[in-house]
Design a protein around this motif. Structure first.
Motif, PDB file in Angstrom:
ATOM      1  N   ILE A 264       0.764  -1.053  -0.126  1.00  0.00           N
ATOM      2  CA  ILE A 264      -0.014  -0.104  -0.182  1.00  0.00           C
ATOM      3  C   ILE A 264       0.873   1.344   0.144  1.00  0.00           C
ATOM      4  CG2 ILE A 264      -1.859   1.153   1.182  1.00  0.00           C
ATOM      5  CD1 ILE A 264      -2.880  -1.398   2.142  1.00  0.00           C
ATOM      6  N   LEU A 265       2.063   1.241   0.828  1.00  0.00           N
ATOM      7  CA  LEU A 265       2.825   2.549   0.851  1.00  0.00           C
ATOM      8  C   LEU A 265       3.437   2.657  -0.418  1.00  0.00           C
ATOM      9  CD1 LEU A 265       4.393   1.523   4.301  1.00  0.00           C
ATOM     10  CD2 LEU A 265       3.124   3.310   3.760  1.00  0.00           C
ATOM     11  N   GLN A 266       3.741   1.713  -1.324  1.00  0.00           N
ATOM     12  CA  GLN A 266       4.192   1.825  -2.533  1.00  0.00           C
ATOM     13  C   GLN A 266       3.421   2.267  -3.482  1.00  0.00           C
ATOM     14  OE1 GLN A 266       5.705  -2.214  -3.465  1.00  0.00           O
ATOM     15  NE2 GLN A 266       6.108  -1.722  -5.619  1.00  0.00           N
ATOM     16  N   HIS A 267       2.015   1.754  -3.367  1.00  0.00           N
ATOM     17  CA  HIS A 267       1.060   2.352  -4.470  1.00  0.00           C
ATOM     18  C   HIS A 267       0.066   3.230  -4.073  1.00  0.00           C
ATOM     19  CE1 HIS A 267       2.061  -1.003  -7.043  1.00  0.00           C
ATOM     20  NE2 HIS A 267       2.033  -2.068  -5.867  1.00  0.00           N
ATOM     21  N   ARG A 268      -0.520   3.353  -2.863  1.00  0.00           N
ATOM     22  CA  ARG A 268      -1.376   4.214  -2.493  1.00  0.00           C
ATOM     23  C   ARG A 268      -1.481   4.514  -0.977  1.00  0.00           C
ATOM     24  NH1 ARG A 268      -7.122   5.213  -1.558  1.00  0.00           N
ATOM     25  NH2 ARG A 268      -7.480   7.243  -2.778  1.00  0.00           N
ATOM     26  N   PRO A 269      -0.512   5.226  -0.460  1.00  0.00           N
ATOM     27  CA  PRO A 269      -0.414   5.288   1.041  1.00  0.00           C
ATOM     28  C   PRO A 269      -1.762   5.980   1.694  1.00  0.00           C
ATOM     29  CG  PRO A 269       1.341   6.460  -0.093  1.00  0.00           C
ATOM     30  CD  PRO A 269       0.683   5.690  -0.978  1.00  0.00           C
TER      31      PRO A 269
ATOM     32  N   HIS B  96     -12.665  -2.106   2.909  1.00  0.00           N
ATOM     33  CA  HIS B  96     -12.747  -0.740   3.645  1.00  0.00           C
ATOM     34  C   HIS B  96     -11.472  -0.059   3.423  1.00  0.00           C
ATOM     35  CE1 HIS B  96     -16.104  -2.070   5.755  1.00  0.00           C
ATOM     36  NE2 HIS B  96     -15.643  -3.121   6.742  1.00  0.00           N
ATOM     37  N   ILE B  97     -10.422  -0.644   2.922  1.00  0.00           N
ATOM     38  CA  ILE B  97      -9.259   0.019   2.562  1.00  0.00           C
ATOM     39  C   ILE B  97      -9.189   0.231   1.205  1.00  0.00           C
ATOM     40  CG2 ILE B  97      -6.727  -0.227   2.704  1.00  0.00           C
ATOM     41  CD1 ILE B  97      -6.892  -2.092   5.054  1.00  0.00           C
ATOM     42  N   LYS B  98      -9.264   1.365   0.594  1.00  0.00           N
ATOM     43  CA  LYS B  98      -9.396   1.907  -0.737  1.00  0.00           C
ATOM     44  C   LYS B  98      -7.767   1.944  -1.582  1.00  0.00           C
ATOM     45  CE  LYS B  98     -14.024   2.376  -0.230  1.00  0.00           C
ATOM     46  NZ  LYS B  98     -14.497   1.075   0.391  1.00  0.00           N
ATOM     47  N   ALA B  99      -7.471   0.655  -1.693  1.00  0.00           N
ATOM     48  CA  ALA B  99      -6.130   0.550  -2.244  1.00  0.00           C
ATOM     49  C   ALA B  99      -6.349  -0.170  -3.471  1.00  0.00           C
ATOM     50  CB  ALA B  99      -5.025   0.126  -1.252  1.00  0.00           C
ATOM     51  N   PHE B 100      -5.380  -0.087  -4.577  1.00  0.00           N
ATOM     52  CA  PHE B 100      -5.627  -0.723  -5.683  1.00  0.00           C
ATOM     53  C   PHE B 100      -4.311  -0.669  -6.546  1.00  0.00           C
ATOM     54  CE2 PHE B 100      -7.874   3.169  -5.460  1.00  0.00           C
ATOM     55  CZ  PHE B 100      -7.446   3.933  -6.533  1.00  0.00           C
ATOM     56  N   TRP B 101      -3.810  -1.618  -7.366  1.00  0.00           N
ATOM     57  CA  TRP B 101      -2.912  -1.641  -7.953  1.00  0.00           C
ATOM     58  C   TRP B 101      -2.823  -2.493  -9.210  1.00  0.00           C
ATOM     59  CZ3 TRP B 101      -2.319  -2.512  -2.881  1.00  0.00           C
ATOM     60  CH2 TRP B 101      -2.305  -3.833  -2.572  1.00  0.00           C
ATOM     61  N   LEU B 102      -1.971  -2.491 -10.175  1.00  0.00           N
ATOM     62  CA  LEU B 102      -1.723  -3.079 -11.339  1.00  0.00           C
ATOM     63  C   LEU B 102      -0.656  -4.044 -11.430  1.00  0.00           C
ATOM     64  CD1 LEU B 102      -3.058  -0.971 -14.531  1.00  0.00           C
ATOM     65  CD2 LEU B 102      -4.340  -3.085 -13.515  1.00  0.00           C
TER      66      LEU B 102
END
Length: 259
Positions: free
Chosen positions: A196-201, A253-259
């Protein structure tokens, strides 16, 4: 590290479904679409010459531009459909695909495959327009495959989550393993926070109202402090905090996302 012993059983489920189905709907989590693709299932489908569609489910949990980018990327390999059972996104498109498929053969059987908790049952219930498959935020709620009639000559094959060859830790990162069953939840939460820190902290700011630290462990401690999860003696209960974070990911509940 234990690889799930079930993988042989699950590979045989995948093979059985692939031999029965004319078409495969591989359901993936739109938040981490590439990570929730199952290469074993895709390879088996290719070997058996089966038509495969990738369904990007939970599209309501990610921004529109992100899911479109993911769809474009995946469409270079397979037809992809953006879907959300929760918000009724993509239902018409999916029904249109099924209608087209039904013209091709007398009886069409669609195998619905994917990791635990990507939303296979929700997809089936949306298409059937009533609850025929068990849905739960707990990964692994479907037991055994079921044949579900959608139309007079269209059937869906509902399957349990197909895990194949992977470690429990990897599955937990995909939201496909119950946090309570993990031997090292802190280690898994550490890896998850690292991603998450890498993609969308900012997803951690939004979910917990904390300022993420570049050290994942310190970030986990901050979350535990904020939630007031303590062990006797007053320190942060990292174990409980780690499980909470992993559950929050499973539940969206955690709005993170990555490809």
């Amino acid at each position: 590290m234990e690889k799930p012993r079930e993988w042989l059983r699950e590979k045989s489920i995948a093979k059985k479904v692939l031999s029965q189905a004319n078409v495969i709907f591989e359901v993936v989590d739109a938040r981490i679409p590439q990570e929730t693709r199952n290469k074993v299932v895709e390879q088996l489908a290719k070997e058996r010459n089966k038509k495969l569609y990738i369904i990007l489910n939970k599209a309501d949990l990610v921004p529109k531009d992100f899911v479109e980018k993911a769809k474009k990327q995946i469409s270079q390999e397979y037809p992809a459909i953006v879907f959300s059972a929760h918000k009724n996104i993509g239902k018409k498109e999916l029904e249109k695909v099924i209608k087209e498929l039904a013209k091709e053969k007398k009886i069409i059987k669609i195998g619905v495959l994917g990791y635990p908790n990507v939303g296979k049952s929700s997809l089936i219930n949306t298409l059937k327009k009533k609850k025929v498959a068990t849905t739960s935020p707990k990964p692994g709620m479907t037991r055994g495959e079921k044949l579900i009639r959608l139309d007079k000559n269209v059937y869906l094959i509902d399957t349990p989550g197909i895990i194949t060859l992977e470690f429990q830790e990897d599955l937990a990162l995909k939201g496909s393993w119950i946090p309570e069953k993990l031997e090292q939840p802190v280690e898994v939460a550490y890896k998850f926070i690292e991603k998450i820190l890498q993609h969308r902290p900012q997803a951690l700011r939004e979910a917990y109202g904390i300022e993420p630290d570049e050290d994942p462990l310190k970030t986990l401690e901050k979350i535990g402090e904020k939630l007031n999860y303590r062990v006797s003696g007053g320190g942060v209960d990292l174990d409980r905090t780690a499980k909470k974070v992993l559950w929050d990911w499973i539940k969206g509940h955690i709005k993170a996302f990555w490809l």
